[in-house]
Structures are given as C-alpha cells and as structure tokens.
Design a protein around this motif. Structure first.
Motif: not given
Length: 443
Positions: A280-305
């Motif tokens: 899913y990371l590859a899919k978002m990057l291939s579609a041009g998703e904002d790198v900063k948006f993806i990074a924020r979600r990883i940070m949240i997951c690292a703390s939340e989960d």
C-alpha cells in the motif's frame, strides 16, 4: 559579435531544450528557494547590489543551482565565465585566470567564474583556484549535488559561502509547468497546448522537487501529442505518465480511493503484515501521494499501535519523516519503506491510546485540585501557603522510587495506564510491579 554570430546564437537559443529556455534572467522570475533568495535575505541583496563574494550552491538536481548562476550572469556588471568540471582541465582554468587578470588590471572589471559540478575537480584542480579566489582575481560560483563539506577542499570552503538549495515544493513545480505550457516567449505557448489539472498535479508530484524532469516531460508531451478535433494539443494524465515514464495509478487523492488506501496501509501496519504495508505504501507513492502525509501516518501508527511495546518505533518513524522530507523522491521511498516495515513488524500495544483517552475523559468529568505537597514551592512565601510541604524527592530513595500520593484526592484510585505483555511493555509492567509491590492487572 558580428551579424552571423548573433544570428547563430539566437538560433541556438530557439533550439535549446525547454528547461534551458525557461531559465529566469532576473531574481523576480526565480521560483522557490525563498529561504536564500527572499528579498530580505543576504544572497538576494548581494546579487541585486552586484556585491557577490565566492559561493557554493549545493542541492539535488533540478533545484535551481545553474538557474541562480545564470541570473547572476544577467545581473552582474562583471565578466561571467562558465566551465564544467567534467570536461575542463588545467589549461581551461589558466585561460580564465589570464583573462581575469587582464580585465582586473586594465579595466578594474571583476570576473565571475561559474564551475558546474565542482565536486568533479580533484584536489590539485581545486588547489589551483585557491590563490585567485583569495586575492579576488575571480569570484567563484560552484554548483554541486554532493555535500561540499566532503567533496570540496576545506581551504576553498573557508573562502566561500555555502547556500543549500532544497527540492522545490509541489506548488512551485506547478508554476514552472504552467510557464512551460503557456509562456509564448520562453515556453511552448505558441503551440496552443493545454494541460489537464490531473496531469499538472501528477507531474508536479512525481517530479519530486526536480523542476527539470517535469519541464522535460511537458516538452516531450507537446512535441509528440497529436492535436484533437478542436485542433488543440491536450496534455492528459495518460500523456503525462508516458512522458515521464511513470505508470499512472488511478488514485483520487481527494476521494474514496485515497482514504481506502491509507486506511489499508495503517491497518496492515497495525496488523503486523509487512508485505501488505509495503504494497500500500508503493501504491500511494506511485500515485504521487504527498510524502509528508505518508510519513505523518507512520508516526501516528508508531505511537498509537506500537507505543511502549517498542519505543524505538516512534524514533524510527520521526527520523524517517525528517529524512524523507530532506532527501525527497525517489530515495525517500526507501526511507519510508524502512519505517513502515519497522512499525509493521514491531510488537504492538495501544495502552498509550487507552491511557490518554481515559485521562481525558476523567478531566472532562471531574474537577480536581493538585495535592498541596506537589504544588510549586519555588517562590518566597510558598511555605506559608503549605505549598510543597511533605514532598518526597524520589531520587533520595532506593530504586529512585518512594510511595506517595500523586493523583488528586478526587480521583485517588483511578488507573489510566495499563501496560501490556508485548515487547518492552512487559518489562515496564514488571518494573512497576516490582517498585510498587502490587500486581498490575491488564484491563
């Protein structure tokens, strides 16, 4: 310059690549890099006043290093000379220095020497320039994609000011793409082409801050796309994908597909499935998703989960966010992959979420007062108000722990944090049970 030379130069300009033709000739035309060329910045003032000293521009490809040098060439009253370190030898530099001395001695005119890819010069070549930079024979402008602190001689560095250029922001790249399509003087406006919003957004995304790659794609698209029935050339999303050699992934970043994909990404990390997470990371990057948006979600997951089951997960995620933003695409995908895989494979705990949710609910429901012995006593007269009286300093006791009341009287028996049995939290739980002498039950 005779008439023939003038005509030849004009023809070369017309036939030059679009990215070269679009280069600004004044600072006001430059897009991005406001941290160094904003109107209140040193570099802007030095260029406008024609008082530039030796500088080195350092940054990724397509961020404007050569552009700034060209702007200086159009602004300065001095002689501007350019050489490329990949092709120039000592003889070329000797000719530049000889002419610079002549101009300086006879006309008191300075020479600005722009060396592209200066990191390609060996130590001897760089040493040759040193005395002429030092005595003002030349004003050096070096451009490099490599860290100058590693690739340029220390002596030369100490006599130059380093300006770091960052990958262009997406909106900056969009401005340059529009210029490329619609500018009739420098761009391809005479072709009457148009670009779809989706194509514009896609090219600005996948360029990764490299304006040159986006402009090259525009040029290729306009030159190779047949006009439609209305006689106009239209750069669509599919055309843009072909021209920049990136497959277009159908992905509406403002619609359901966006939210579905990021949801699947987060749930895959939470569910400890590294293969799904990186897909899913590859899919978002291939579609041009904002790198900063993806990074924020990883940070949240690292703390939340993950939380305290592996406290390093948050450190990895934060470091990855900073590194990805600094490095830019395409290398940022490696950094984000490492962080996502770390979070996906880490032991899991949501106790931090449960603790803050319970504490927030308690704050909403009950009014409390901080116990007097915990209140601030660092002011004259605090003792008269019974502030801090009876407080026990934990470090004065075995294991740096002493039993005393910390919660307010109104919620004295409340428990918010319940460490789990995974990873590091199992050790945290055991430690708390050891020093408190009680069993901590999981809720």
């Amino acid at each position: 310059m005779d008439l023939f030379d003038y005509a030849r130069e004009k023809n070369m300009e017309k036939e030059a690549p679009l990215a070269s033709r679009l280069r600004p000739t004044s600072l006001d035309e430059v897009v991005g890099q406001r941290h160094i060329i904003g109107k209140d910045k040193l570099l802007y003032r030095a260029i406008m006043a024609d008082k530039l000293t030796s500088v080195i521009f350092y940054g990724p490809p397509g961020t404007g290093k050569t552009t700034l040098a060209k702007v200086i060439a159009h602004t300065t009253r001095g002689e501007f000379t350019q050489i490329n370190a990949t092709a120039a030898g000592k003889k070329d530099m000797e000719e530049v220095i000889s002419k610079a001395r002549e101009l300086q001695g006879m006309y008191r005119r300075k020479t600005i020497l722009f060396i592209d890819e200066i990191h390609r010069f060996n130590k001897g070549q760089q040493d040759y320039l040193l005395p002429f930079v030092e005595d003002g024979t030349i004003v050096l402008i070096g451009a490099t994609t490599e860290n100058p602190y590693f690739e340029v001689n220390g002596a030369l560095l100490s006599r130059s000011r380093i300006f770091e250029l960052y990958p262009l922001e997406k909106e900056d790249v969009k401005i340059l793409i529009r210029r490329a399509v619609y500018d009739r003087e420098k761009g391809m406006g005479s072709y009457g082409a148009e670009i779809d919003d989706d194509a514009l957004d896609f090219l600005a995304d996948v360029a990764g801050g490299d304006a040159r790659s986006a402009i090259n794609a525009v040029e290729l698209g306009i030159l190779t796309t047949k006009p439609g029935e209305d006689g106009k050339i239209c750069l669509t999303l599919d055309v843009a994908g072909e021209c920049i050699q990136r497959r277009v992934v159908r992905y509406d970043k403002k619609g359901d597909n966006h939210y579905d994909t990021i949801s699947a990404f987060i749930k895959s990390m939470r569910g400890s499935d590294p293969d799904a997470a990186v897909y899913y990371l590859a899919k978002m990057l291939s579609a041009g998703e904002d790198v900063k948006f993806i990074a924020r979600r990883i940070m949240i997951c690292a703390s939340e989960d993950v939380g305290n089951a592996d406290p390093m997960a948050l450190s990895v995620a934060v470091s990855a966010a900073l590194a990805a933003e600094r490095v830019g695409m395409p290398e940022a995908q490696i950094i984000l992959s490492q962080a996502a895989l770390y979070v996906a494979t880490a032991p899991k705990s949501n106790s931090a979420v449960m603790a803050i949710d319970a504490a927030m609910e308690s704050v909403r429901q009950k009014k409390t007062t901080v116990p007097a012995h915990l209140q601030d006593s660092h002011y004259r007269g605090s003792k008269n108000l019974n502030r801090g009286i009876g407080y026990k300093y934990a470090h004065d006791f075995p294991n740096h722990y002493v039993e005393q009341q910390y919660l307010p009287d109104e919620i004295l028996n409340e428990r918010f944090y319940h460490p789990g049995d995974n990873g590091r939290e199992k050790e945290i739980k055991a430690w708390l049970e050891y020093i408190k002498g009680i069993e901590i039950k999981k809720v």
